[in-house]
Design a protein around this motif. Structure first.
Motif, short mmCIF file in Angstrom:
data_model
loop_
_atom_site.label_atom_id
_atom_site.label_comp_id
_atom_site.label_asym_id
_atom_site.label_seq_id
_atom_site.Cartn_x
_atom_site.Cartn_y
_atom_site.Cartn_z
N LEU A 52 0.84 -1.19 0.00
CA LEU A 52 0.00 0.00 0.00
C LEU A 52 0.88 1.24 0.00
O LEU A 52 1.87 1.31 0.73
CB LEU A 52 -0.92 -0.01 1.22
N THR A 101 -5.60 6.79 -4.54
CA THR A 101 -6.36 5.54 -4.54
C THR A 101 -6.87 5.23 -5.95
O THR A 101 -7.35 6.13 -6.66
CB THR A 101 -7.56 5.66 -3.58
N ALA A 110 -3.09 4.30 -2.08
CA ALA A 110 -4.00 4.32 -0.93
C ALA A 110 -4.04 5.69 -0.29
O ALA A 110 -4.30 5.84 0.89
CB ALA A 110 -3.55 3.28 0.10
N GLY A 133 -6.03 8.34 -1.01
CA GLY A 133 -7.22 9.15 -1.17
C GLY A 133 -7.29 9.74 -2.56
O GLY A 133 -6.71 9.20 -3.52
N ILE A 147 -4.53 4.84 5.66
CA ILE A 147 -4.75 4.49 4.26
C ILE A 147 -6.22 4.71 3.90
O ILE A 147 -7.09 4.73 4.76
CB ILE A 147 -4.38 3.03 3.96
N ASP A 148 -6.47 4.88 2.61
CA ASP A 148 -7.83 4.87 2.10
C ASP A 148 -8.22 3.40 1.93
O ASP A 148 -7.62 2.68 1.12
CB ASP A 148 -7.88 5.60 0.76
N GLU A 149 -9.19 2.96 2.69
CA GLU A 149 -9.53 1.53 2.72
C GLU A 149 -10.17 1.03 1.43
O GLU A 149 -10.29 -0.19 1.24
CB GLU A 149 -10.42 1.25 3.92
N LYS A 150 -10.54 1.92 0.51
CA LYS A 150 -11.01 1.46 -0.80
C LYS A 150 -9.93 0.67 -1.53
O LYS A 150 -10.21 -0.17 -2.37
CB LYS A 150 -11.44 2.65 -1.66
N ALA A 151 -8.67 0.95 -1.19
CA ALA A 151 -7.55 0.28 -1.84
C ALA A 151 -7.53 -1.22 -1.55
O ALA A 151 -6.95 -1.99 -2.32
CB ALA A 151 -6.23 0.91 -1.40
N HIS A 209 -9.09 -3.05 -4.37
CA HIS A 209 -8.22 -3.04 -5.55
C HIS A 209 -7.14 -4.11 -5.44
O HIS A 209 -6.87 -4.86 -6.38
CB HIS A 209 -7.57 -1.66 -5.71
#
Length: 396
Positions: free
Chosen positions: A167, A173, A354, A356, A371-375, A378
């Motif tokens: 990450l 992201t 990650a 944002g 971190i941006d957890e949307k990653a 991915h």
């Protein structure tokens, strides 16, 4: 299962992956101490009906997924250890272990790999070969990968290729960075002990000032970067610690300097080791002192296999419109013990954005890094899709 359905499955796991990451984030453990972490991960793998082996290198784990048809063995690796940092994020799921923090994304690495395991378990009927999931202790400075290799993580069955993700808050992201060849630098340790002669601060001519010598050594060593290194051959020398002296009115007789050297080429590593020794010794001798240099080779460069990176790019282009391929123009000067695996078998190591919408506010190893957890979606989707592509490619 089509690649579109892999992405859909990964999206359906989003809340579960986030919950896994947050649980692991709350209970960080240092290298070779990942007892709770290891037990949790093994439990999640056991729910999938995989063949799980624990206790490798102390707390390491491997798990096997057998496909429905013969084929190559692909390893997917995540690291498990945290850093000795006091977390300052203020998150509701912040570390409950005082002075320890997942500030390098390893909580997310484990979540992504568990997500890939869940997706690939559902693809067993389409899988040609075997997937070995490796959860490794002690990546941070301790070289846990070497211990896992020694414990047989790449054997029984022998791994044909290995894949890892990191990450990366410096990438937005949805962006995944790749690079054929060297993607991360080596990291070596240098310790320099400068010896002088103690004396009274009022009569410096009667002593040999180790602090003054150390200051000159520190300055001259940077000429190895600015005047002896090819600007097209990245190398970084960072002296992070200098300790010496006891009282303000005493000429110090000893100073210890500690730092790291990072390079992307093996011949550069060897040159730096030789020239640091020569310069430190000559500068100290010229000032009537003496310098002892200890140079320890650490993590080697992380070198991506070109064919695997070509397949990785194909996988990313077809995975989802939400994912953008980033061709990294140069090697990162950070280092990774993933390199030890990739010295043994062909490998691919990629950076998962990650940060944002633009990039993370705080870098890796910062007490406020997050971190941006949307990653996580991915990374999990890519690992599953890429594994299928590698197995078919190597099989043919």
């Amino acid at each position: 299962m089509t690649r579109e359905s892999i992405w859909t499955t990964a999206l359906s796991l989003s809340e579960e992956l986030t919950a896994i990451r947050r649980h692991l984030h709350q209970y960080p453990e240092l290298g070779f101490e990942e007892v709770l972490t290891s037990a949790y991960v093994a439990g999640e793998l056991g729910k999938l009906g995989l063949s799980v082996q624990t206790g490798l290198a102390g707390t390491g784990i491997t798990a096997l997924l057998e496909g429905s048809r013969p084929g190559p063995v692909i390893a997917l690796r995540a690291d498990m250890d945290a850093l000795p940092l006091k977390e300052q994020t203020g998150l509701p799921f912040a570390s409950l272990h005082e002075g320890r923090m997942h500030a390098c994304g390893h909580d997310g690495h484990m979540a992504m790999l568990l997500g890939a395991a869940k997706i690939l378990t559902g693809l067993r009927g389409e899988l040609a070969g075997t997937v070995k999931f490796i959860f490794q202790p002690a990546e941070e400075m301790l070289g846990g990968a070497r211990h896992m290799i020694k414990a047989g993580a790449l054997d029984s069955p022998r791994v044909d290729a290995i894949v890892g993700l990191h990450l990366w808050p410096d990438l937005p992201t949805g962006h995944i960075g790749l690079r054929p060849g060297t993607i991360m630098a080596s990291m070596d340790h240098v310790n320099i002990t400068v010896h002088g002669t103690a004396g009274h601060g009022a009569a410096p001519h009667q002593g040999v000032d180790a602090i003054l010598i150390a200051a000159h050594v520190m300055t001259v060593l940077q000429s190895l970067i600015s005047r002896e290194s090819d600007p097209a051959d990245p190398v970084v020398l960072s002296m992070g610690s200098i300790q010496g002296g006891s009282l303000p009115n005493i000429i110090a007789d000893k100073v210890e300097i500690k730092g790291t050297v990072r390079a992307v080429r093996e011949d550069t590593r060897a040159r730096m080791a030789k020239r640091i020794q020569e310069l430190a010794a000559s500068v100290a001798a010229g000032m009537n002192g003496r310098a002892e240099v200890s140079y320890t080779y650490g993590y080697p460069p992380t070198v991506n296999d070109p064919q695997l990176i070509r397949w990785a790019e194909e996988a990313l282009h077809e995975l989802s419109a939400e994912v953008t391929v980033v061709h990294l123009p140069y090697s990162q000067m950070t280092s990774e013990d993933m390199a030890y695996y990739m010295d043994e078998v062909p490998g691919a190591f990629l950076l998962v954005g990650a940060g944002g919408s633009v990039r993370g506010e705080y870098p890796l190893h910062h007490p406020r890094m997050t971190i941006d957890e949307k990653a996580l979606v991915h990374g999990a989707a890519f690992l599953a899709d890429f594994t299928l592509r590698i197995t078919e490619g190597l099989k043919s």
